[in-house]
Design an enzyme around this catalytic site. Structure first.
Site, PDB file in Angstrom:
ATOM      1  N   THR A  80      14.133   1.976  22.453  1.00 38.13           N
ATOM      2  CA  THR A  80      14.956   1.107  21.601  1.00 38.13           C
ATOM      3  C   THR A  80      16.435   1.303  21.916  1.00 38.13           C
ATOM      4  O   THR A  80      17.172   0.336  22.119  1.00 38.13           O
ATOM      5  CB  THR A  80      14.666   1.377  20.108  1.00 38.13           C
ATOM      6  OG1 THR A  80      13.255   1.249  19.894  1.00 38.13           O
ATOM      7  CG2 THR A  80      15.385   0.398  19.216  1.00 38.13           C
ATOM      8  N   LYS A 108      28.896  17.074   9.113  1.00 40.44           N
ATOM      9  CA  LYS A 108      29.903  17.556   8.143  1.00 40.44           C
ATOM     10  C   LYS A 108      29.588  17.017   6.753  1.00 40.44           C
ATOM     11  O   LYS A 108      30.350  17.234   5.817  1.00 40.44           O
ATOM     12  CB  LYS A 108      31.298  17.083   8.559  1.00 40.44           C
ATOM     13  CG  LYS A 108      31.756  17.605   9.905  1.00 40.44           C
ATOM     14  CD  LYS A 108      33.149  17.062  10.210  1.00 40.44           C
ATOM     15  CE  LYS A 108      33.605  17.440  11.596  1.00 40.44           C
ATOM     16  NZ  LYS A 108      34.852  16.733  11.966  1.00 40.44           N
ATOM     17  N   ARG A 129      19.063   3.379  13.504  1.00 41.17           N
ATOM     18  CA  ARG A 129      17.741   3.995  13.255  1.00 41.17           C
ATOM     19  C   ARG A 129      17.962   5.195  12.347  1.00 41.17           C
ATOM     20  O   ARG A 129      18.848   6.018  12.600  1.00 41.17           O
ATOM     21  CB  ARG A 129      17.085   4.437  14.558  1.00 41.17           C
ATOM     22  CG  ARG A 129      15.828   5.263  14.275  1.00 41.17           C
ATOM     23  CD  ARG A 129      15.017   5.525  15.503  1.00 41.17           C
ATOM     24  NE  ARG A 129      14.376   4.306  15.976  1.00 41.17           N
ATOM     25  CZ  ARG A 129      13.549   4.272  17.024  1.00 41.17           C
ATOM     26  NH1 ARG A 129      13.272   5.379  17.686  1.00 41.17           N
ATOM     27  NH2 ARG A 129      13.005   3.134  17.395  1.00 41.17           N
ATOM     28  N   HIS A 157      10.292  -1.981  11.679  1.00 40.23           N
ATOM     29  CA  HIS A 157      10.932  -1.925  12.996  1.00 40.23           C
ATOM     30  C   HIS A 157      10.926  -3.375  13.509  1.00 40.23           C
ATOM     31  O   HIS A 157      10.151  -3.731  14.388  1.00 40.23           O
ATOM     32  CB  HIS A 157      10.117  -1.006  13.907  1.00 40.23           C
ATOM     33  CG  HIS A 157      10.823  -0.554  15.150  1.00 40.23           C
ATOM     34  ND1 HIS A 157      11.958  -1.173  15.633  1.00 40.23           N
ATOM     35  CD2 HIS A 157      10.536   0.442  16.025  1.00 40.23           C
ATOM     36  CE1 HIS A 157      12.341  -0.563  16.743  1.00 40.23           C
ATOM     37  NE2 HIS A 157      11.504   0.415  17.003  1.00 40.23           N
TER      38      HIS A 157
HETATM   39  N1  ASP Z   1       8.756   3.925  19.227  1.00 43.81           N
HETATM   40  C1  ASP Z   1       8.071   3.444  18.045  1.00 43.81           C
HETATM   41  C2  ASP Z   1       8.896   3.711  16.801  1.00 43.81           C
HETATM   42  O1  ASP Z   1      10.033   4.099  16.893  1.00 43.81           O
HETATM   43  C3  ASP Z   1       6.679   3.959  17.939  1.00 43.81           C
HETATM   44  C4  ASP Z   1       6.494   5.435  17.809  1.00 43.81           C
HETATM   45  O2  ASP Z   1       7.459   6.203  17.723  1.00 43.81           O
HETATM   46  O3  ASP Z   1       5.328   5.847  17.791  1.00 43.81           O
HETATM   47  O4  ASP Z   1       8.407   3.487  15.710  1.00 43.81           O
END
Ligand code: ASP
Length: 330
Positions: A80, A108, A129, A157
């Site tokens: 991502t 911090k 994220r 997501h």
């Molecule tokens: N890359 C995907 C996520 O960030 C799937 C995973 O981590 O299994 O959700």
């Protein structure tokens, strides 16, 4: 005083969907797949396809020249984060990478709203994220620039779901009429939550295959049932494999468990091998959001139906399309 420059605290418009005729997503946050309808998806896929052709022809071009993306990741990421970076750079823009928050003021004690307000002073769009469900929605409340949710804990997501659907569309030519089997950690896997929701916009049949411990959340099952989509749950793949057009496999999200998971106990429950593929349709695809741990044997990679590496590549074009759209250039 200089004229025609908006004051530093002015808001950029957060227009409702569809209000901006040329760019329906201009200035919008992308938080949940619930924001999209079929028309939006057709539009995004058309733009993503154009991006694919442009990259194939010229590699990169200056659509977003001078624009800056802040890439803020509180959780690990390979695909991502790097595909958002490549998407921005292929469009001539640049990136502020905060992919390890332990080197930022977060250590911090800075709050998410303050971090986001800082980054938007320097960037035009923020990709976020974060481990908590609802974190992107919270960030969007404070931010004046568009926030793109790159995963909020076990919540959603959305950009992954868009690239998943784009993969099905490109590989199988259509989405309507397909049987999609989601297998693995359906409890904590945010990608299956977003994808299942998005698939309710199509005429599909959904199968869920998982051990009891990892079953699809009942609230989400009910939400999907209310749309009239046919769904069924299984503990093993065998009853549904022969009818499956898309087999979407996920890893056990071990970082989400309070107690350390007994992987060995779950492991036998579902592993795709070359034997599995002998019972699958000739025209079908196997998908996985990656990273893969043990759910798909590496020998399956040689099978042309193994679409997971192509799926990952489609992500760059979807993210190019989204960036161009929220920045009003598509
Ligand atoms: N890359 C995907 C996520 O960030 C799937 C995973 O981590 O299994 O959700």
């Amino acid at each position: 005083m200089t004229k025609n420059i908006p004051p530093i605290n002015s808001k950029i418009p957060h227009l409702p969907f569809g209000d901006h005729q040329d760019s329906p997503f201009y200035g919008r946050d992308i938080i949940s797949v619930k924001q999209f309808n079929r028309e939006h998806l057709d539009y995004i896929f058309d733009v993503a396809h154009e991006m694919y052709e442009m990259v194939a022809r010229v590699g990169s071009f200056d659509l977003l020249k001078g624009k800056i993306l802040a890439s803020l990741f509180y959780e690990p990421s390979t695909r991502t984060s790097s595909s958002f970076t490549s998407a921005m750079e292929r469009l001539g823009g640049s990136v502020i990478p905060i992919n390890n928050v332990s080197y930022s003021s977060v250590t911090k004690g800075e709050s998410l709203p303050d971090t986001v307000r800082t980054l938007e002073a320097y960037a035009d769009v923020i990709v976020l994220r974060h481990p908590e469900v609802g974190s992107s929605a919270l960030a969007a409340k404070y931010a004046r620039k568009p926030i793109i949710n790159a995963g909020d804990g076990i919540g959603e997501h959305p950009t992954q779901a868009l690239l998943d659907l784009f993969t099905i569309h490109e590989e199988l030519g259509q989405v309507d009429g397909l049987t999609v089997t989601l297998m693995g950690d359906l409890k904590y896997g945010r990608t299956v939550h977003s994808l299942a929701r998005l698939l309710t916009l199509y005429d599909v049949k959904l199968n869920y295959v998982s051990p009891d411990l990892l079953s699809f959340p009942s609230e989400l099952f009910d939400e999907i049932a209310a749309t009239g989509i046919s769904q069924a749950s299984y503990q093993s793949l065998s009853p549904v494999l022969a009818d499956t057009d898309v087999l979407y496999v996920t890893r056990v999200q071990k970082e989400r468990f309070e107690d350390p998971v007994n992987h060995e106990a779950l492991k036998g429950a579902y592993v795709v091998t070359t034997d599995t593929m002998t019972d699958a349709k000739e025209k079908m695809i196997v998908m996985h959001p990656l990273p893969r741990v043990w759910e798909i044997d590496m020998a399956v990679d040689e099978d042309p139906r193994a679409a997971y590496f192509r799926q990952m590549a489609y992500g760059q074009y979807i993210r190019m399309a989204l960036l161009a759209m929220v920045l009003g250039k598509a």
